[in-house]
Structure formats: structure tokens, C-alpha cells
Write a protein that holds these residues in place. Structure first.
Motif, mmCIF file in Angstrom:
data_model
loop_
_atom_site.group_PDB
_atom_site.id
_atom_site.type_symbol
_atom_site.label_atom_id
_atom_site.label_comp_id
_atom_site.label_asym_id
_atom_site.label_seq_id
_atom_site.Cartn_x
_atom_site.Cartn_y
_atom_site.Cartn_z
ATOM 1 N N PRO A 84 -9.909 -2.220 1.866
ATOM 2 C CA PRO A 84 -10.113 -0.685 1.596
ATOM 3 C C PRO A 84 -11.534 -0.294 0.786
ATOM 4 C CG PRO A 84 -8.174 -1.605 0.393
ATOM 5 C CD PRO A 84 -8.894 -2.677 1.103
ATOM 6 N N VAL A 117 -3.372 4.592 -2.839
ATOM 7 C CA VAL A 117 -4.380 5.000 -2.378
ATOM 8 C C VAL A 117 -4.395 6.532 -2.009
ATOM 9 C CG1 VAL A 117 -5.797 5.002 0.108
ATOM 10 C CG2 VAL A 117 -4.517 2.998 -0.857
ATOM 11 N N ARG A 131 -10.327 6.961 -6.388
ATOM 12 C CA ARG A 131 -9.264 7.138 -5.138
ATOM 13 C C ARG A 131 -8.128 6.228 -5.135
ATOM 14 N NH1 ARG A 131 -11.180 9.267 -0.373
ATOM 15 N NH2 ARG A 131 -13.365 8.738 -1.105
ATOM 16 N N TYR A 132 -8.335 4.862 -5.887
ATOM 17 C CA TYR A 132 -7.460 3.710 -5.839
ATOM 18 C C TYR A 132 -7.040 3.556 -7.135
ATOM 19 C CZ TYR A 132 -10.139 3.072 -1.598
ATOM 20 O OH TYR A 132 -10.417 3.233 -0.154
ATOM 21 N N LEU A 186 -1.138 -0.963 -4.363
ATOM 22 C CA LEU A 186 -2.440 -0.401 -4.397
ATOM 23 C C LEU A 186 -1.978 1.075 -4.006
ATOM 24 C CD1 LEU A 186 -5.299 -0.458 -4.531
ATOM 25 C CD2 LEU A 186 -5.277 -0.588 -1.955
ATOM 26 N N GLN A 208 -6.688 10.200 -11.805
ATOM 27 C CA GLN A 208 -5.251 9.803 -11.401
ATOM 28 C C GLN A 208 -4.541 9.541 -13.059
ATOM 29 O OE1 GLN A 208 -4.299 10.315 -8.425
ATOM 30 N NE2 GLN A 208 -6.657 10.437 -7.418
ATOM 31 N N ASP A 227 -14.278 3.926 -5.421
ATOM 32 C CA ASP A 227 -14.365 3.521 -3.983
ATOM 33 C C ASP A 227 -15.027 2.095 -3.819
ATOM 34 O OD1 ASP A 227 -13.146 5.982 -3.356
ATOM 35 O OD2 ASP A 227 -14.984 6.960 -2.666
ATOM 36 N N VAL A 242 0.897 -1.083 0.038
ATOM 37 C CA VAL A 242 0.154 -0.116 0.073
ATOM 38 C C VAL A 242 0.887 1.277 0.011
ATOM 39 C CG1 VAL A 242 -1.919 1.277 1.215
ATOM 40 C CG2 VAL A 242 -1.715 -1.149 1.201
ATOM 41 N N ARG A 296 3.573 7.287 -2.837
ATOM 42 C CA ARG A 296 3.015 7.118 -4.108
ATOM 43 C C ARG A 296 3.919 7.523 -5.265
ATOM 44 N NH1 ARG A 296 -1.579 9.336 -1.182
ATOM 45 N NH2 ARG A 296 -0.972 11.346 -1.940
ATOM 46 N N GLY A 338 0.496 4.793 0.463
ATOM 47 C CA GLY A 338 -0.551 5.741 0.764
ATOM 48 C C GLY A 338 -0.126 7.322 1.318
ATOM 49 N N LEU A 377 -4.655 0.010 -8.829
ATOM 50 C CA LEU A 377 -3.746 -1.051 -8.321
ATOM 51 C C LEU A 377 -2.838 -1.403 -9.667
ATOM 52 C CD1 LEU A 377 -3.426 -3.778 -6.704
ATOM 53 C CD2 LEU A 377 -5.238 -4.781 -7.990
#
Length: 149
Positions: free
Chosen positions: A145, A70, A120-121, A68, A77, A95, A44, A51, A46, A123
């Protein structure tokens, strides 16, 4: 124009990464996700720094693993592959865990790959993982999540 400005800012930030940051991130927190019967062990990313580095400098990644990303709130994105050596597929995820769109990304390029709508995510998995499993836009991911959605 806004996306170009963001990408330019990220390019400048990545160029200024200290030598220590040019190592792959291997010790991020992990979360178990599922795409139908297929299990995913995802690191993750975050924080903004996590990121920004993402899967850069990674030379290999097991097939059942991914990362992932977040974000604090849904927005468009856009991802690129500077300093990323692995071919990846990005799943842009709403979401509720629904995959909005998928994008295959070539290593070491600055081509922009964006979500089709605010998410928001994101992967990232080894390129071809989603295709081999028959997972397409509209499929749902499950895991912590997405539980409160």
C-alpha cells in the motif's frame, strides 16, 4: 459535532447489521506489511461494509496478524470498539507508511479514538504489539500500500 454525527450514524448502522454480519470477517484479502524487521499479515478492509465490521466479533487474533483499513482519501479517521472483544491498538498511518499516532482501545466501548491528522490507512493490531516491538509514532511501515508514495 461532526464526529459525534458520524459516530451516531455508525452506531445506528452497526445496530442494524443482519445476523449473518455478526460473524467475524475471516476471509478478507491479505497484505504483507513490515515495521522494521517485524512482519505483519494484515487483512484488508477496503469497502465501507468491510470497514464498518472490522474486527468485530473476533475472539482471538494471532500476534503477527492485524487489519488494515484503507480509505479512499486521507481524512481524520475515528475508530471505536462496539462489538469488538479484543483489546486493540490502532496505528493511524499516512500515505507514505509513517505512523502518525497510536491509540490503545478498550474492548466493547464507544470511546472515540482519532487520527491526529488526515490519514488514508489505519492498522489495528493486538493491544501491546507496537509497544512490545518499540514501534512509536514516526516509525514507518512498508508494504504494497505504501510503495507508490
Amino acid at each position: 459535532m461532526k464526529i459525534r454525527h458520524v459516530l451516531l450514524s455508525l452506531a445506528c448502522a452497526a445496530a442494524l447489521l443482519p445476523a449473518a454480519a455478526q460473524e467475524p470477517q475471516m476471509n478478507l484479502p491479505r497484505v504483507k506489511l513490515a515495521a522494521g524487521m517485524h512482519q505483519i499479515d494484515a487483512q484488508v478492509a477496503g469497502t465501507p461494509d468491510q470497514r464498518m465490521i472490522g474486527l468485530m466479533f473476533r475472539k482471538e487474533m494471532p500476534q503477527h496478524e492485524g487489519m488494515l483499513f484503507v480509505f479512499e482519501q486521507p481524512s481524520q479517521q475515528c475508530f471505536w470498539m462496539r462489538n469488538t472483544f479484543l483489546p486493540l491498538t490502532a496505528a493511524f498511518v499516512a500515505d507514505d507508511g509513517t505512523i502518525v499516532n497510536l491509540a490503545d482501545m478498550k474492548p466493547q466501548t464507544e470511546d472515540s479514538h482519532c487520527s491526529a491528522k488526515p490519514v488514508r490507512y489505519v492498522l489495528e493490531m493486538n493491544q501491546g504489539w507496537f509497544a512490545k516491538k518499540g514501534i512509536k509514532a514516526g516509525a514507518k511501515l512498508s508494504g504494497p500500500p505504501f510503495k507508490n508514495q
